[in-house]
Design an enzyme around this catalytic site. Structure first.
Site, PDB file in Angstrom:
ATOM      1  N   GLY A 295       0.776  -1.229   0.000  1.00  0.00           N
ATOM      2  CA  GLY A 295       0.000   0.000   0.000  1.00  0.00           C
ATOM      3  C   GLY A 295       0.808   1.281   0.000  1.00  0.00           C
ATOM      4  N   SER A 296       0.286   2.248   0.767  1.00  0.00           N
ATOM      5  CA  SER A 296       0.686   3.646   0.639  1.00  0.00           C
ATOM      6  C   SER A 296       2.170   3.923   0.870  1.00  0.00           C
ATOM      7  CB  SER A 296      -0.112   4.483   1.634  1.00  0.00           C
ATOM      8  OG  SER A 296      -1.490   4.215   1.456  1.00  0.00           O
ATOM      9  N   ALA A 297       2.900   2.981   1.434  1.00  0.00           N
ATOM     10  CA  ALA A 297       4.332   3.211   1.592  1.00  0.00           C
ATOM     11  C   ALA A 297       4.967   3.516   0.237  1.00  0.00           C
ATOM     12  CB  ALA A 297       4.991   1.989   2.230  1.00  0.00           C
ATOM     13  N   PHE A 298       4.343   2.980  -0.819  1.00  0.00           N
ATOM     14  CA  PHE A 298       4.872   3.203  -2.165  1.00  0.00           C
ATOM     15  C   PHE A 298       4.760   4.665  -2.613  1.00  0.00           C
ATOM     16  CE2 PHE A 298       6.044  -0.668  -4.633  1.00  0.00           C
ATOM     17  CZ  PHE A 298       6.033  -1.553  -3.568  1.00  0.00           C
ATOM     18  N   LYS A 299       3.839   5.438  -1.932  1.00  0.00           N
ATOM     19  CA  LYS A 299       3.705   6.850  -2.306  1.00  0.00           C
ATOM     20  C   LYS A 299       5.033   7.582  -2.092  1.00  0.00           C
ATOM     21  CE  LYS A 299      -1.204   6.891  -1.417  1.00  0.00           C
ATOM     22  NZ  LYS A 299      -2.166   6.859  -0.316  1.00  0.00           N
TER      23      LYS A 299
END
Lengths: 607, 378
Positions: A295-299
């Site tokens: 998830g959002s860690a990739f942002k």
């Protein structure tokens, strides 16, 4: 008998018998005579002579075959060699495994096995009864049955000295004590997945235990783990896992400068001294072997790539109103700021729409280039056999580019994520993780410029101060990081309803990171006191905070005052007084701690 | 020592010049090597048994060796006729003792085969073997010589009786040995190939019956054909022990023999392989092969069917025992307790082997004009 009582025999027999007596003297003539004179008895004697020689030949042949067989056995060419080839290998001494401070993780331990040879036992009933009297855990009836069959029984693999003496004192015949070597794991279930375990006769089958057989160094094999940090990590993971009724939890701590894994935990875990007592699910290393959409860690990766390519900076704005349609997919925000956001705010508030817009600015090609440089396209080259290649999308169109920007549609192992995250915050250098100590300052791969990395540190600091991860704050250490709450994939390929993986990936100290830390929970449940939320900000972030506060002193980190931290955040340079802080810690001074409030970095956040 | 002259008429000189000297030389080598190997195997076997002194086995064997050599020499002095009488008496006596033990004897390891006399255990079946060979050879020879005499049937009857006694103990190993020896004699005595095929089939049937009717036999056979399916600890260890020896012995390498059960008896060959290496082990095989072949070659030249048959049968006892013992150690045959003649520890088997070899020498001596034929040739 030739002279007596054989009047019934034919007279020729006498002739032959007498002739034979001097056969050699008479030479060839005797042969002619013999042929002529052969009668029934002569034929019998001649046949017997031939048959005796046939027997002798067969015996010689069989003995010769035994000689060939002996050669095969003596020189080890026997096919059925597994019974004795395995034994010396298992008996060969193996190196100890120690942690980075020398604490013992695995070692050979001499033990004494108790064996009973059934055929040497005089009275199986007595032997079984007396042995069971001394060793209450053995089944007397079963042992007696085996001994009565004359079998060779290994009663116990390891006796204590007291038990050995007690058995010895019984004075039973047929009892043998065999010296064995057992692999012992003094830390029990601590770091069990990294240390691994072994199986009798096979040696190490998992973790570092599996590679220690190939380890040829002098002295013990030194793992990069710090067992004290490991203990804190496991405790915090377990506490939160229990409090939020999560199915599983995992976490890891990596040195951002060297790639050394200082701690790595996967819960539920197991005791390597008795691996068979735990289900296979507990023995699986979720942190290095399982793949998750994290998830959002990739942002963070998306934002860093955009900045690195000069497509934007901390203040570039993205329209995050309503929803965003990419091809047939409608992208929405969970937190729903529903306004125009700066790049920094996209990360702070974890806007899917903003991240998708950034990724489409970047393009699939550049996105792939960065993700590949961050090691997310290949299996990690770690020492553990428990590692896996990431699961990439079959096709990489605009929809995939958009969803991967916020960490969906790509599944990687948790350690993959942490290693990539290190490169975002440490000045832009990617280093593959390692589980062996002493690979300091290894050449890395420059993925981002130091300036990009400094910008990302400021953005990620705002995630804690003005974003989704306020509970991750650890006063004095100015942690940076990113929450990630991902929908959990179902086995059939889609996403499970209302099941998620909540993670926090962060680093301390935020202004000049030394350690990157990942903490994840598999399907935590909303609790009273979290207002019905089960997202990462409510469970993974607080667990991270508690872990940092407990582990930082052991990791050699000290608190600094706000001005120092701020200056470092802004300049992107590590504070000059880091050496000074070390000295003050030695002197027992807690200088500056009282003054620290929040370490807010204003600016760049305004729309 | 004064050299013996061929003209010397003393009994010892007469024995020396008439005996099969090459066979005697080979036998001496076997005995010497046996002593050395037992010195190597005895202490490690003793260490596994409580209350047994380190050199107890080789020392006791040395003490038994004296009477054994005397017995051998005394028997070798006999003429073939006297040897036949002795053999028959020994057979009758041993069979009587076997019946006595079967009825009154105690059970050891599930078998009734030992007779205890003054603290020593005797295994009467060991002595019955050479006696049986002599008695059966006599009957077979009479049958071959005189078609009206039912020698073959009597010999068959002796075999059936002896087999029954062995199987009732039960001692399948000895029974298999006796059957093999009897088959060799039967073959030498000149029975037709049809008979031989029929009896071979019967023997095979008996083995099959043993496999299906006796758990003990089934386990041993299974252990041979499917290593790992049953307990094969001893043979595995024996193989490991031999492999540890290499070409010229283990040298300073740690011994495996200490973990080998029955290192001084059934698996002594493995110790020879470990401590002295392939070369000595193969030399032991060569010695037994040459001894067996030499005695049989000499037997082939003998003048009477009886002597041919008996000497071949006695040589077959020694040969088969060596083959079975060595074959088991090399996992070439199913596990079966069998001593290696003159090398394995054991007073009972040593005496019996001495008797066997003494009879061989008595039957294969040359008698050139010394006796009247009727005195020497039965």
């Amino acid at each position: 008998m030739f002279q007596r009582k054989h009047k019934r025999a034919k007279p020729q027999a006498y002739v032959i018998a007498e002739a034979d007596a001097d056969e050699e003297a008479r030479g060839a003539d005797a042969g002619a005579l013999k042929v002529r004179a052969l009668g029934a008895r002569g034929r019998i004697a001649e046949r017997a002579r031939m048959r005796v020689m046939m027997c002798a030949s067969v015996f010689v042949f069989v003995f010769a075959a035994l000689g060939v067989r002996l050669a095969f056995v003596s020189f080890g060419g026997l096919g059925s060699s597994q019974t004795y080839a395995a034994a010396p290998r298992a008996a060969a001494p193996r190196a100890e495994i120690v942690d980075r401070n020398g604490a013992l993780l695995a070692a050979d331990l001499p033990v004494i096995a108790l064996e009973v040879a059934g055929r040497d036992v005089w009275d199986p009933e007595e032997a079984a009864r007396k042995l069971a009297g001394v060793l209450p855990d053995i089944d007397a009836a079963e042992l007696q049955a085996k001994l009565e069959d004359g079998r060779y029984v290994e009663v116990r693999a390891d006796l204590t000295p007291a038990e050995r003496q007690a058995v010895f004192d019984l004075g039973l015949p047929g009892v043998r004590f065999a010296a064995r070597v057992k692999r012992f794991f003094p830390q029990g279930d601590l770091a069990a997945h990294t240390v691994g375990h072994d199986e009798p006769g096979k040696g190490g089958v998992m973790g570092l235990e599996k590679v220690v057989n190939r380890f040829r160094g002098k002295g013990p094999m030194q793992a990069s783990l710090d067992i004290r940090v490991q203990q804190i990590l496991e405790e915090e993971l377990a506490d939160t896992m229990e409090a939020f009724e999560a199915e599983a939890a995992w976490g890891a701590v990596m040195d951002v400068k060297t790639g050394e894994v200082v701690a790595l935990a996967s819960l539920p875990d197991f005791d390597p001294n008795a691996p068979g007592a735990y289900p296979a699910d507990s023995r699986r290393n979720r942190a290095t072997y399982d793949r998750y959409e994290l998830g959002s860690a990739f942002k963070s990766f998306t934002a860093a790539a955009v900045i690195e390519d000069g497509l934007g900076d901390e203040t570039t704005t993205y329209d995050a109103r309503g929803s965003f349609k990419v091809a047939d997919r409608r992208i929405t925000d969970f937190h729903g700021e529903n306004r125009i956001l700066t790049l920094s705010e996209v990360v702070q508030h974890s806007s899917n729409i903003g991240a998708a817009r950034m990724a489409l600015d970047l393009g699939a090609k550049e996105q792939q280039r960065f993700l590949e440089a961050l090691g997310l396209f290949a299996p990690l080259p770690i020492e553990l056999a428990e590692n896996r290649a990431p699961e990439l999308p079959y096709q990489w169109g605009p929809v995939e580019t958009a969803t991967i920007s916020y960490g969906h549609g790509i599944a990687v192992t948790p350690l993959h994520l942490l290693a990539a995250y290190c490169a975002v915050v440490n000045g832009g250098v990617y280093r593959a993780p390692t589980f062996l100590a002493g690979t300091k300052d290894e050449e890395g791969r420059q993925v981002f410029s130091p300036e990009t990395s400094a910008a990302m540190r400021r953005i990620l600091r705002r995630v804690v101060t003005d974003g989704t991860a306020s509970y991750a704050e650890a006063p004095g250490y100015y942690p940076i990081g990113k929450t990630a709450t991902a929908d959990k994939q179902s086995a059939s390929g889609g996403y499970q309803d209302n099941a998620r993986i909540a993670s926090f990936v962060g680093a301390v100290p935020g202004y000049a990171p030394r350690y990157a830390i990942l903490i994840s929970f598999d399907n935590p449940q909303p609790q009273e006191g979290t207002y019905g939320y089960a997202t990462a900000g409510w469970n993974a972030a607080p667990a991270f905070s508690r872990f940092v506060e407990r582990a930082a002193p052991l990791l050699g980190l000290s608190t600094v005052n706000e001005a120092t931290a701020l200056a470092s955040f802004v300049s992107g340079e590590p504070p000059a007084l880091q050496r000074q802080a070390k000295l003050s810690r030695k002197a027992g001074s807690e200088a500056g701690r009282g003054k620290i409030s929040g370490g807010n970095i204003s600016g760049g956040g305004a729309p | 020592m004064k050299r013996l002259s061929r003209l010397d008429e003393s009994p010892f000189a007469r024995l020396w010049w008439s005996i099969d000297r090459p066979a005697l030389g080979i036998l001496s080598l076997i005995i010497v090597i046996g002593g050395v190997v037992l010195m190597a195997a005895g202490p490690s076997a003793a260490a596994r048994m409580p209350g047994v002194g380190q050199f107890q086995f080789p020392m006791r064997q040395l003490i038994f060796m004296g009477p054994t050599l005397l017995l051998m020499a005394a028997v070798a002095f006999l003429t073939p006729l006297q040897a036949r009488r002795l053999g028959v008496f020994v057979f009758i006596g041993a069979v009587a003792v076997m019946i006595f033990v079967l009825i009154f004897g105690g059970e050891v390891n599930g078998a009734k085969r030992w007779l205890y006399v003054g603290g020593m255990s005797l295994q009467p079946s060991e002595f019955a073997k050479p006696g049986f060979v002599i008695a059966a050879a006599w009957m077979m020879a009479e049958g071959a010589r005189d078609p009206k005499f039912p020698g073959g049937s009597v010999a068959m009857g002796l075999y059936v009786m002896f087999s029954a006694l062995l199987l009732m103990q039960p001692d399948f190993g000895q029974w298999a040995l006796v059957t093999a020896v009897w088959a060799v004699m039967f073959f030498v005595a000149g029975w037709s190939w049809l008979w031989i095929a029929g009896l071979g089939g019967a023997g095979f049937g008996a083995l099959a019956a043993g496999y299906y009717l006796s758990d003990h036999v089934a386990r041993r056979v299974d252990g041979f054909f499917k290593p790992g399916a049953t307990e094969t600890y001893q043979v595995d260890k024996a193989i490991e022990t031999i492999a540890n020896g290499g070409l010229i012995g283990r040298g300073d390498a740690p011994p495996v023999k200490t973990a080998l059960p029955d290192a001084h008896t059934d698996f002594i060959f493995a110790v020879a392989g470990e401590d002295f290496g392939f070369l000595v082990a193969v030399f032991i095989i060569v010695l037994f092969a040459v001894f067996t072949a030499r005695v049989m070659a000499r037997a082939a030249g003998l003048k009477s069917i009886f002597a041919q048959c008996a000497a071949t049968g006695l040589a077959a006892i020694i040969g088969f025992q060596a083959i079975i013992n060595i074959g088991v150690s090399l996992r070439a045959l199913p596990a079966k307790g069998m001593t290696l003649p003159f090398i394995s520890y054991g007073g009972s088997s040593l005496f019996a082997t001495g008797l066997t070899v003494g009879l061989i020498f008595a039957l294969t001596r040359t008698h050139q004009g010394v006796f009247r034929r009727k005195d020497i040739m039965p």
